[in-house]
Design an enzyme around this catalytic site. Structure first.
Site, PDB file in Angstrom:
ATOM      1  N   SER A  76       0.830  -1.197   0.000  1.00  0.00           N
ATOM      2  CA  SER A  76       0.000   0.000   0.000  1.00  0.00           C
ATOM      3  C   SER A  76       0.867   1.251   0.000  1.00  0.00           C
ATOM      4  O   SER A  76       1.633   1.458  -0.934  1.00  0.00           O
ATOM      5  CB  SER A  76      -0.962  -0.051   1.203  1.00  0.00           C
ATOM      6  N   ASP A 113     -10.018  -3.972  -5.049  1.00  0.00           N
ATOM      7  CA  ASP A 113      -9.260  -2.907  -4.403  1.00  0.00           C
ATOM      8  C   ASP A 113      -9.383  -1.636  -5.241  1.00  0.00           C
ATOM      9  O   ASP A 113      -9.131  -1.674  -6.450  1.00  0.00           O
ATOM     10  CB  ASP A 113      -7.784  -3.331  -4.314  1.00  0.00           C
ATOM     11  N   HIS A 156      -7.959  -5.049  -0.760  1.00  0.00           N
ATOM     12  CA  HIS A 156      -6.766  -4.341  -0.315  1.00  0.00           C
ATOM     13  C   HIS A 156      -6.376  -4.827   1.081  1.00  0.00           C
ATOM     14  O   HIS A 156      -7.227  -5.015   1.949  1.00  0.00           O
ATOM     15  CB  HIS A 156      -7.055  -2.840  -0.265  1.00  0.00           C
TER      16      HIS A 156
END
Length: 309
Positions: free
Chosen positions: A154, A252, A282
């Site tokens: 991320s 995501d 995610h």
């Protein structure tokens, strides 16, 4: 593909988010740092060492994972996720351990400073400086002298990509490989720029409407979101960057920017391995790798890192 039944059930059990509620970083940090898997049930490694690294910007805490006892190790720098304002060494311990064991790399997990107290470029400087420190401490780390990789999930994927860009420009050391797990690579927010922002707008954990506020903490020092070190996908040239493994998740909002970056790297002549995991969301490394459909992500990571050694 529809959401995996276990993930769907988990999301259904979560309280509905309120898009009007302000995000309080400290609350997110406390929640993210709450252990899910007891230490004794996590993947075991040969040793784990806490260390404080002095840099020109200040001290940075790291956690060094040694997978097994041997004479020399390839090194992997790991930058945790958490939208630049949360996450820690502890929140990502259960992710780093299997990476170390599957790859054989000594992994240095970096506790970089967090926004909004420390906005851009503080986190990037911490990650770059600790990577430089690793390169300069060959004997202390028993580095093999050849393999120095970076990885992150991320926002940590953003930092891994940005460190690779800075290293290419400064030429103080060479990054050999980069691993980007569902990376956040475009902080110049436009909900119409990527289809995945609309397809996965709500109900999948990370929600599109929250992204501008998440990004705002990192940008609070006045950073330009079109700066390639803020949004690596904006870089004019991706040539001569390290080979990349890019992992994305079907459900995501950030899926498409990760996949576009992989395509841009390929077009620039960079060797790229890209895999989209279907039916997941995610952040799935931290929660869902016990499921058969996703447990091979660590093996894939290990195979990618060991290739060429």
């Amino acid at each position: 593909m529809v959401l995996h039944p276990a993930i769907h059930q988990f999301l259904e059990s979560m309280p509905q988010s309120d898009s009007n509620q302000k995000i309080i970083p400290e609350e997110h940090r406390n929640a993210m740092n709450t252990p899910v898997i007891p230490l004794e049930e996590r993947v075991q490694v040969h040793s784990v060492e806490e260390q404080t690294i002095p840099t020109k910007e200040g001290d940075v805490n790291v956690r060094i994972y040694t997978p097994e006892l041997k004479d020399a190790y390839p090194i992997l720098m790991y930058f945790h996720g958490g939208a630049f304002f949360s996450g820690s060494l502890e929140s990502h311990d259960e992710i780093v351990r299997p990476i170390a064991m599957e790859s054989g790399y000594k992994v240095i997990s970096v506790d970089y400073c967090l926004a909004p107290e420390h906005p851009f470029p503080a986190a990037l400087e911490d990650c770059y400086n600790v990577t430089k420190w690793a390169r300069e401490h060959i004997d202390e780390l028993n580095w093999d002298g050849e393999n120095l990789a970076v990885a992150g999930d991320s926002s940590g994927g953003n930092l891994a990509a940005a460190v690779s860009l800075v290293a290419k420009e400064k030429k103080e050391f060479t990054i050999t490989k980069q691993i980007l797990y569902y990376p956040s690579l475009d902080l110049d927010f436009d909900r119409n720029r990527y289809l995945s922002l609309m397809e996965n707008r709500k109900g999948n954990g990370l929600e599109t409407d929250a992204l501008p506020e998440y990004n705002s903490f990192y940008l609070s020092g006045g950073a330009d979101p079109t700066n390639p070190l803020v949004s690596p996908i904006k870089a004019e040239s991706l040539e001569n960057l390290p080979s990349a493994l890019v992992i994305t998740a079907e459900h995501d909002p950030l899926r498409d920017e990760g996949e576009l970056y992989a395509e841009k790297l390929k077009n620039a002549g960079v060797e790229v391995m890209m895999k989209r995991y279907e039916g997941t969301i995610h952040g799935f490394l931290a929660k869902w790798t016990h499921l058969d459909e996703y447990k091979d992500v660590y093996r894939l990571t290990g195979d990618f890192l060991k290739k060429g050694i």
